[in-house]
Motif scaffolding. Structure first.
Motif, mmCIF file in Angstrom:
data_model
loop_
_atom_site.group_PDB
_atom_site.id
_atom_site.type_symbol
_atom_site.label_atom_id
_atom_site.label_comp_id
_atom_site.label_asym_id
_atom_site.label_seq_id
_atom_site.Cartn_x
_atom_site.Cartn_y
_atom_site.Cartn_z
ATOM 1 N N LYS A 27 0.830 -1.219 0.000
ATOM 2 C CA LYS A 27 0.000 0.000 0.000
ATOM 3 C C LYS A 27 0.863 1.266 0.000
ATOM 4 N N VAL A 28 1.859 1.298 -0.873
ATOM 5 C CA VAL A 28 2.752 2.457 -0.925
ATOM 6 C C VAL A 28 2.097 3.600 -1.703
ATOM 7 N N ASN A 29 2.083 4.762 -1.068
ATOM 8 C CA ASN A 29 1.547 5.976 -1.695
ATOM 9 C C ASN A 29 2.575 7.086 -1.596
ATOM 10 N N LYS A 30 2.628 7.868 -2.666
ATOM 11 C CA LYS A 30 3.531 9.023 -2.671
ATOM 12 C C LYS A 30 2.903 10.172 -3.426
ATOM 13 N N TRP A 31 3.141 11.366 -2.911
ATOM 14 C CA TRP A 31 2.682 12.581 -3.575
ATOM 15 C C TRP A 31 3.878 13.489 -3.825
ATOM 16 N N TYR A 32 3.876 14.187 -4.959
ATOM 17 C CA TYR A 32 4.762 15.348 -5.141
ATOM 18 C C TYR A 32 3.865 16.553 -4.931
ATOM 19 N N GLY A 33 3.954 17.188 -3.769
ATOM 20 C CA GLY A 33 2.993 18.262 -3.475
ATOM 21 C C GLY A 33 1.577 17.699 -3.499
ATOM 22 N N GLU A 34 0.755 18.251 -4.368
ATOM 23 C CA GLU A 34 -0.638 17.790 -4.473
ATOM 24 C C GLU A 34 -0.768 16.576 -5.393
ATOM 25 N N PHE A 35 0.289 16.328 -6.161
ATOM 26 C CA PHE A 35 0.181 15.319 -7.231
ATOM 27 C C PHE A 35 0.402 13.904 -6.688
ATOM 28 N N HIS A 36 -0.596 13.077 -6.850
ATOM 29 C CA HIS A 36 -0.557 11.709 -6.315
ATOM 30 C C HIS A 36 0.156 10.805 -7.319
ATOM 31 N N ASP A 40 -1.293 3.242 -3.929
ATOM 32 C CA ASP A 40 -1.517 1.902 -3.363
ATOM 33 C C ASP A 40 -0.723 0.812 -4.069
ATOM 34 N N ILE A 41 0.577 1.028 -4.148
ATOM 35 C CA ILE A 41 1.417 0.041 -4.840
ATOM 36 C C ILE A 41 1.703 -1.149 -3.922
ATOM 37 N N ASP A 42 1.325 -2.326 -4.365
ATOM 38 C CA ASP A 42 1.686 -3.591 -3.707
ATOM 39 C C ASP A 42 2.614 -4.342 -4.649
ATOM 40 N N LEU A 43 3.751 -4.769 -4.117
ATOM 41 C CA LEU A 43 4.697 -5.477 -4.985
ATOM 42 C C LEU A 43 5.595 -6.368 -4.131
ATOM 43 N N THR A 44 5.638 -7.633 -4.477
ATOM 44 C CA THR A 44 6.531 -8.570 -3.799
ATOM 45 C C THR A 44 7.533 -9.089 -4.825
ATOM 46 N N VAL A 45 8.811 -8.966 -4.485
ATOM 47 C CA VAL A 45 9.866 -9.422 -5.397
ATOM 48 C C VAL A 45 10.648 -10.535 -4.705
ATOM 49 N N TYR A 46 10.858 -11.627 -5.424
ATOM 50 C CA TYR A 46 11.573 -12.773 -4.869
ATOM 51 C C TYR A 46 13.033 -12.755 -5.314
ATOM 52 N N LYS A 47 13.863 -13.359 -4.475
ATOM 53 C CA LYS A 47 15.291 -13.427 -4.785
ATOM 54 C C LYS A 47 15.496 -14.082 -6.150
ATOM 55 N N GLY A 48 16.308 -13.447 -6.981
ATOM 56 C CA GLY A 48 16.598 -13.995 -8.309
ATOM 57 C C GLY A 48 15.577 -13.621 -9.366
ATOM 58 N N GLU A 72 13.848 8.674 -3.487
ATOM 59 C CA GLU A 72 12.595 9.385 -3.228
ATOM 60 C C GLU A 72 11.980 8.782 -1.973
ATOM 61 N N GLU A 73 11.238 9.645 -1.266
ATOM 62 C CA GLU A 73 10.630 9.221 -0.018
ATOM 63 C C GLU A 73 9.143 8.969 -0.249
ATOM 64 N N HIS A 74 8.654 7.829 0.223
ATOM 65 C CA HIS A 74 7.201 7.613 0.148
ATOM 66 C C HIS A 74 6.545 8.138 1.419
ATOM 67 N N GLN A 75 5.258 8.442 1.318
ATOM 68 C CA GLN A 75 4.592 9.015 2.485
ATOM 69 C C GLN A 75 3.677 8.038 3.215
ATOM 70 N N GLN A 76 3.184 7.045 2.511
ATOM 71 C CA GLN A 76 2.291 6.065 3.150
ATOM 72 C C GLN A 76 2.650 4.671 2.691
ATOM 73 N N GLY A 77 2.374 3.710 3.576
ATOM 74 C CA GLY A 77 2.610 2.312 3.229
ATOM 75 C C GLY A 77 3.994 1.870 3.662
ATOM 76 N N VAL A 84 14.601 -5.273 5.928
ATOM 77 C CA VAL A 84 14.824 -4.001 6.625
ATOM 78 C C VAL A 84 13.736 -3.010 6.208
ATOM 79 N N THR A 85 13.136 -2.347 7.199
ATOM 80 C CA THR A 85 12.074 -1.387 6.906
ATOM 81 C C THR A 85 12.656 -0.061 6.467
ATOM 82 N N MET A 86 12.131 0.451 5.351
ATOM 83 C CA MET A 86 12.548 1.766 4.867
ATOM 84 C C MET A 86 11.787 2.824 5.660
ATOM 85 N N ASP A 87 12.514 3.528 6.530
ATOM 86 C CA ASP A 87 11.878 4.608 7.276
ATOM 87 C C ASP A 87 12.910 5.722 7.451
#
Ligand code: ADP
Ligand code: MG
Length: 261
Positions: A27-36, A40-48, A72-77, A84-87
């Motif tokens: 559920k990754v969300n990002k805005w540039y200012g007002e621009f969404h 709600d990006i969901d993505l699972t990537v497996y090794k290889g 770039e920094e995401h704002q939600q999700g 490792v958690t990206m925070d």
């Protein structure tokens, strides 16, 4: 942008996907200012796994992969890379960047350093690798990208295709286990595209986890385990290359494919 850049008759290279998750976006969300820009990006990537991301200009492809190493920094999700958690924790960001290499459209080599020095700078100064060892490793990588004879030259003396291969070698010198590519061949003259794609095919054959933003559909067919189509900040469709190209589901995908193929 063609199927012909790599011979489309070539076999799909063997998959090396394990069941270990290396990247997880929920559920990754990002805005540039007002621009969404990411919705709600969901993505699972497996090794290889090798993933090709395509979609119209402005659909958020670069933003998506740049969020994976915090250019770039995401704002939600949530974004997890190798667990490792990206925070905002700089230790976490450092740990993630250690694992993730990136290659850009515009090479971004250091113009005042030789090819060899471009490849040894970070290992020496960030990893404290002894110079002789860094030189040895860099020469191996320059051989891998097939330009060891250019080691003493400066980027400005090289063709675009050669510069991009140096950029790949430089990134590999930090020993990443995930590689992100953002339109690595888009700035190249047509005759240089395949020499860079060939190096990327070799990397895929070595089992590297790869996320590649590209419109080189011959490459996607040969290398991708999964093709993701983005439009207007959303993942609209994803599938194996065979299904994606032969049997696209959404009208947006069909329109996009009709424009680039
Ligand atoms: P793509 O790589 O698919 O072409 P991008 O991720 O670069 O798309 O951009 C998605 C949208 O976000 C575009 O409309 C672009 O203009 C906008 N955008 C990208 N970077 C920024 C920024 N730093 N500030 C504001 N808008 C941006
Ligand atoms: Mg882009």
């Amino acid at each position: 942008m063609s199927l012909e850049t790599l011979d489309s008759g070539q076999e799909h290279i063997a998959s090396a996907i394990s069941d270990e998750v290396v990247i997880e976006l929920s559920k990754v969300n990002k805005w540039y200012g007002e621009f969404h820009v990411l919705k709600d990006i969901d993505l699972t990537v497996y090794k290889g796994e090798r993933i090709v991301i395509c979609g119209p200009s402005g659909s958020g492809k670069s933003t998506l992969i740049r969020c994976i190493n915090r250019l770039e920094e995401h704002q939600q999700g949530d974004i997890l890379v190798n667990g490792v958690t990206m925070d905002t924790n700089l230790k976490n960001i450092d740990a993630i960047r250690r694992d993730v290499g990136m290659v850009f459209q515009s090479f971004n080599l250091f113009p005042h350093l030789t090819v060899l020095e471009n490849c040894t700078l970070a290992p020496i100064w960030v990893r404290n690798t002894p110079k002789a060892e860094a030189d040895r490793l860099a020469m191996q990588l320059l051989e891998r990208v097939k330009i060891p004879e250019q080691a003493a030259k400066y980027p400005g003396q090289l063709s675009g295709g050669q510069q991009q291969r140096v950029a790949i070698a430089r990134s590999l010198a930090m020993n990443p286990n995930i590689m992100l590519f953002d339109e690595p061949t888009s700035a190249l003259d047509p005759e240089m595209i395949s020499e860079v794609l060939d190096v990327m095919v070799g990397l895929a054959e070595s089992g590297m986890t790869m996320l590649v933003v590209t419109h080189e559909m011959g490459f996607a067919k040969r290398v991708a385990d999964r093709v993701i189509f983005m439009d207007q900040g959303e993942i609209v469709e994803q599938n194996t290359p065979g299904e994606f190209f032969n049997n696209p589901k959404s009208d947006r995908t069909k329109l996009f494919l009709s424009q680039i193929l």
